[in-house]
Design a protein around this motif. Structure first.
Motif, mmCIF file in Angstrom:
data_model
loop_
_atom_site.group_PDB
_atom_site.id
_atom_site.type_symbol
_atom_site.label_atom_id
_atom_site.label_comp_id
_atom_site.label_asym_id
_atom_site.label_seq_id
_atom_site.Cartn_x
_atom_site.Cartn_y
_atom_site.Cartn_z
ATOM 1 N N LEU A 143 113.755 81.719 33.703
ATOM 2 C CA LEU A 143 114.896 82.649 33.722
ATOM 3 C C LEU A 143 115.221 83.120 32.319
ATOM 4 O O LEU A 143 115.336 82.320 31.393
ATOM 5 C CB LEU A 143 116.146 81.949 34.309
ATOM 6 C CG LEU A 143 117.441 82.777 34.253
ATOM 7 C CD1 LEU A 143 117.345 84.036 35.110
ATOM 8 C CD2 LEU A 143 118.645 81.948 34.695
ATOM 9 N N ASP A 144 115.381 84.440 32.203
ATOM 10 C CA ASP A 144 116.021 85.002 31.025
ATOM 11 C C ASP A 144 117.388 85.471 31.502
ATOM 12 O O ASP A 144 117.477 86.398 32.316
ATOM 13 C CB ASP A 144 115.198 86.171 30.469
ATOM 14 C CG ASP A 144 115.771 86.675 29.149
ATOM 15 O OD1 ASP A 144 117.010 86.628 28.988
ATOM 16 O OD2 ASP A 144 114.993 87.091 28.281
ATOM 17 N N VAL A 145 118.449 84.825 31.028
ATOM 18 C CA VAL A 145 119.789 85.082 31.575
ATOM 19 C C VAL A 145 120.271 86.503 31.309
ATOM 20 O O VAL A 145 121.283 86.933 31.874
ATOM 21 C CB VAL A 145 120.839 84.076 31.033
ATOM 22 C CG1 VAL A 145 120.542 82.664 31.496
ATOM 23 C CG2 VAL A 145 120.934 84.136 29.507
ATOM 24 N N ASP A 195 117.271 66.736 18.001
ATOM 25 C CA ASP A 195 115.959 67.073 17.447
ATOM 26 C C ASP A 195 115.423 68.421 17.897
ATOM 27 O O ASP A 195 114.424 68.904 17.368
ATOM 28 C CB ASP A 195 114.933 65.990 17.830
ATOM 29 C CG ASP A 195 115.280 64.670 17.169
ATOM 30 O OD1 ASP A 195 116.036 64.706 16.182
ATOM 31 O OD2 ASP A 195 114.806 63.618 17.640
ATOM 32 N N ASP A 196 116.036 69.053 18.897
ATOM 33 C CA ASP A 196 115.524 70.329 19.398
ATOM 34 C C ASP A 196 116.106 71.531 18.673
ATOM 35 O O ASP A 196 115.801 72.669 19.036
ATOM 36 C CB ASP A 196 115.835 70.481 20.901
ATOM 37 C CG ASP A 196 115.141 69.417 21.734
ATOM 38 O OD1 ASP A 196 114.026 69.021 21.362
ATOM 39 O OD2 ASP A 196 115.733 68.981 22.745
ATOM 40 N N LEU A 197 116.976 71.301 17.681
ATOM 41 C CA LEU A 197 117.574 72.445 16.972
ATOM 42 C C LEU A 197 116.475 73.264 16.297
ATOM 43 O O LEU A 197 115.445 72.718 15.903
ATOM 44 C CB LEU A 197 118.566 71.957 15.914
ATOM 45 C CG LEU A 197 119.928 71.484 16.434
ATOM 46 C CD1 LEU A 197 120.720 70.815 15.315
ATOM 47 C CD2 LEU A 197 120.720 72.635 17.031
ATOM 48 N N ASN A 215 124.850 77.216 29.546
ATOM 49 C CA ASN A 215 124.618 76.570 28.249
ATOM 50 C C ASN A 215 123.689 77.379 27.339
ATOM 51 O O ASN A 215 123.707 77.204 26.121
ATOM 52 C CB ASN A 215 124.025 75.179 28.536
ATOM 53 C CG ASN A 215 123.406 74.535 27.327
ATOM 54 O OD1 ASN A 215 124.110 74.010 26.465
ATOM 55 N ND2 ASN A 215 122.072 74.567 27.234
ATOM 56 N N ALA A 216 122.881 78.273 27.925
ATOM 57 C CA ALA A 216 121.871 79.002 27.122
ATOM 58 C C ALA A 216 122.540 79.756 25.982
ATOM 59 O O ALA A 216 123.613 80.332 26.142
ATOM 60 C CB ALA A 216 121.110 79.984 28.010
ATOM 61 N N ALA A 217 121.892 79.737 24.836
ATOM 62 C CA ALA A 217 122.446 80.447 23.673
ATOM 63 C C ALA A 217 121.344 80.728 22.676
ATOM 64 O O ALA A 217 120.301 80.072 22.682
ATOM 65 C CB ALA A 217 123.544 79.605 23.014
ATOM 66 N N GLY A 218 121.573 81.696 21.816
ATOM 67 C CA GLY A 218 120.692 81.965 20.681
ATOM 68 C C GLY A 218 121.355 81.374 19.444
ATOM 69 O O GLY A 218 122.559 81.513 19.269
ATOM 70 N N ASN A 219 120.563 80.714 18.628
ATOM 71 C CA ASN A 219 121.092 79.964 17.477
ATOM 72 C C ASN A 219 120.409 80.395 16.197
ATOM 73 O O ASN A 219 119.486 79.748 15.761
ATOM 74 C CB ASN A 219 120.711 78.480 17.642
ATOM 75 C CG ASN A 219 121.762 77.687 18.343
ATOM 76 O OD1 ASN A 219 122.926 77.989 18.201
ATOM 77 N ND2 ASN A 219 121.333 76.672 19.060
ATOM 78 N N PHE A 220 120.801 81.485 15.584
ATOM 79 C CA PHE A 220 120.211 81.747 14.270
ATOM 80 C C PHE A 220 121.255 82.351 13.349
ATOM 81 O O PHE A 220 121.673 83.482 13.499
ATOM 82 C CB PHE A 220 118.940 82.615 14.341
ATOM 83 C CG PHE A 220 119.055 83.829 15.202
ATOM 84 C CD1 PHE A 220 119.435 85.042 14.653
ATOM 85 C CD2 PHE A 220 118.776 83.758 16.556
ATOM 86 C CE1 PHE A 220 119.544 86.160 15.459
ATOM 87 C CE2 PHE A 220 118.880 84.878 17.361
ATOM 88 C CZ PHE A 220 119.271 86.082 16.807
ATOM 89 N N ALA A 260 116.924 75.995 34.011
ATOM 90 C CA ALA A 260 116.584 77.426 33.996
ATOM 91 C C ALA A 260 116.513 77.934 32.563
ATOM 92 O O ALA A 260 117.527 77.925 31.849
ATOM 93 C CB ALA A 260 117.640 78.206 34.773
ATOM 94 N N SER A 261 115.303 78.339 32.138
ATOM 95 C CA SER A 261 115.188 78.914 30.795
ATOM 96 C C SER A 261 113.882 79.698 30.695
ATOM 97 O O SER A 261 113.132 79.798 31.659
ATOM 98 C CB SER A 261 115.281 77.828 29.716
ATOM 99 O OG SER A 261 114.046 77.154 29.550
ATOM 100 N N ARG A 262 113.593 80.238 29.503
ATOM 101 C CA ARG A 262 112.437 81.134 29.362
ATOM 102 C C ARG A 262 111.130 80.382 29.159
ATOM 103 O O ARG A 262 110.095 80.786 29.664
ATOM 104 C CB ARG A 262 112.657 82.067 28.144
ATOM 105 C CG ARG A 262 113.837 83.002 28.281
ATOM 106 C CD ARG A 262 114.229 83.560 26.936
ATOM 107 N NE ARG A 262 114.482 82.481 25.982
ATOM 108 C CZ ARG A 262 114.660 82.636 24.686
ATOM 109 N NH1 ARG A 262 114.625 83.837 24.155
ATOM 110 N NH2 ARG A 262 114.891 81.595 23.892
ATOM 111 N N GLY A 310 116.530 72.495 29.142
ATOM 112 C CA GLY A 310 115.339 71.755 28.748
ATOM 113 C C GLY A 310 115.387 71.220 27.327
ATOM 114 O O GLY A 310 114.500 70.474 26.907
ATOM 115 N N THR A 311 116.420 71.595 26.572
ATOM 116 C CA THR A 311 116.482 71.151 25.167
ATOM 117 C C THR A 311 117.895 70.658 24.849
ATOM 118 O O THR A 311 118.853 70.967 25.561
ATOM 119 C CB THR A 311 116.168 72.321 24.192
ATOM 120 O OG1 THR A 311 117.166 73.333 24.367
ATOM 121 C CG2 THR A 311 114.791 72.905 24.429
ATOM 122 N N GLY A 312 117.984 69.916 23.765
ATOM 123 C CA GLY A 312 119.257 69.556 23.134
ATOM 124 C C GLY A 312 120.380 69.185 24.069
ATOM 125 O O GLY A 312 120.278 68.276 24.901
#
Ligand code: NAP
Length: 282
Positions: free
Chosen positions: A77-79, A207-209, A105-110, A51-53, A30-32
């Motif tokens: 979905l929470d993978v 822009d979704d970062l 593709n799902a990932a955490g970015n911090f 599929a995402s949270r 849904g993003t980026g």
């Protein structure tokens, strides 16, 4: 002169109906970059499960796909949750049919200094990126094998899989695991007609970062830092993804493709001044 700019968004890269009748699941679609890949599969005829949270993210992805006249559903979905992965695949099968392609593709970015990283931050990123990729891939393969159907899995990696990188101890370690997993699963599942590849993007601003990464964006400086002289455009990544999962790549499996304008290979004698982690991510 920088590397040439690609043809614009909307240009067909593969024959128009390459994915007609196929179902593609994109985690974090849904993003980026996930959304950009979902759109390119949809442009080629696929039905998409985003599929995402977060509902607002899923809705963005569904709208982007629907704008092309393609079919899309959003599925919560929470993978990290194996029970949720199984029930999400059930729901997708009921609404769209069995999946032909899975994009992990799902990932955490911090970014965070390792000494300031909480155990929770470490576990969370490893859980989403590495464990989530395994759980979704295994669910996809069990179902494809049960119905004797071929399939393609594409894991989204990162070039710091090879190099590591300051501020990314959690993500780089998890992505290195994903790249390695790609190879194991490719060998295990090739006899079942399932291909498993990995796509490692370089710098692809969008822009979704999250705010911390958005604040660091500096297009002019970024272009100067990359040997190719420009950043990537998200639809270029979409084209690579649609190729890697397509019948035109039917003999390609266990491979990691890097799309980064030669950025990760630039290390040499003429390096810029070293910036300690305290100054990069205070
Ligand atoms: P992004 O916009 O932050 O996308 C991350 C997506 O993952 C979000 O849609 C998020 O949706 C989803 N997500 C996070 N945790 C999840 C979970 N537990 N379960 C399910 N979905 C989850 O980042 P991006 O830049 O598009 O990155 C996409 C991929 O490319 C990532 O794998 C990233 O590591 C890789 N990458 C990006 C770049 C770049 O320059 N942008 C460079 C190298 C690699 P929800 O919040 O709705 O769950």
């Amino acid at each position: 002169m920088p590397l040439p700019t690609p043809p614009p968004v909307g240009t067909a890269m593969l024959p128009p109906r390459t994915y007609a009748g196929k179902v593609v699941i994109v985690t974090g679609g849904g993003t980026g970059l996930g959304k950009a890949m979902a759109v390119e599969f949809a442009r080629l005829g696929a039905g998409i499960a985003v599929a995402s949270r977060k509902a607002e993210h899923r809705e963005n992805g569904v709208q982007a796909v629907a704008a092309l006249g393609a079919r899309a559903i959003g599925v919560e979905l929470d993978v990290r949750n194996d029970d949720a992965v199984a029930s999400t695949f059930d729901r997708i099968e009921e609404e769209l049919g069995p999946a032909d392609v899975l994009i992990n593709n799902a990932a955490g970015n911090f970014p965070s200094q390792a000494v300031k990283m909480s155990a929770n931050a470490w576990r969370s990123v490893v859980d989403i990126v590495l464990n989530g990729t395994f759980l979704c891939s295994a669910e996809f393969a069990r179902r494809a094998i049960a119905r004797t159907a071929p399939g393609a899995i594409l894991n989204i990696g990162a070039t710091y899989s090879w190099t590591g990188g300051p501020g990314t101890a959690h993500s780089a370690a998890a992505k290195a695991g994903v790249m390695n997993l790609t190879q194991s699963l490719a060998v295990e599942w090739a006899p079942n007609g399932i291909r498993v590849n990995c796509l490692a993007p370089g710098l692809f601003p969008h822009d979704d970062l999250p705010p911390v990464l958005l604040a660091r964006q500096n297009p002019e400086a970024d272009c100067k830092r990359i040997p190719g002289g420009r950043v990537g455009q998200p639809h270029e990544l979409g084209w690579a993804a649609t190729y890697l999962c397509s019948p035109y790549a039917a003999y390609l499996t266990g491979h990691t493709m890097v799309l980064d304008g030669a950025n990760w290979l630039r290390r040499g004698l003429a390096m810029p001044d070293f910036v300690p982690i305290d100054e990069q991510f205070p």
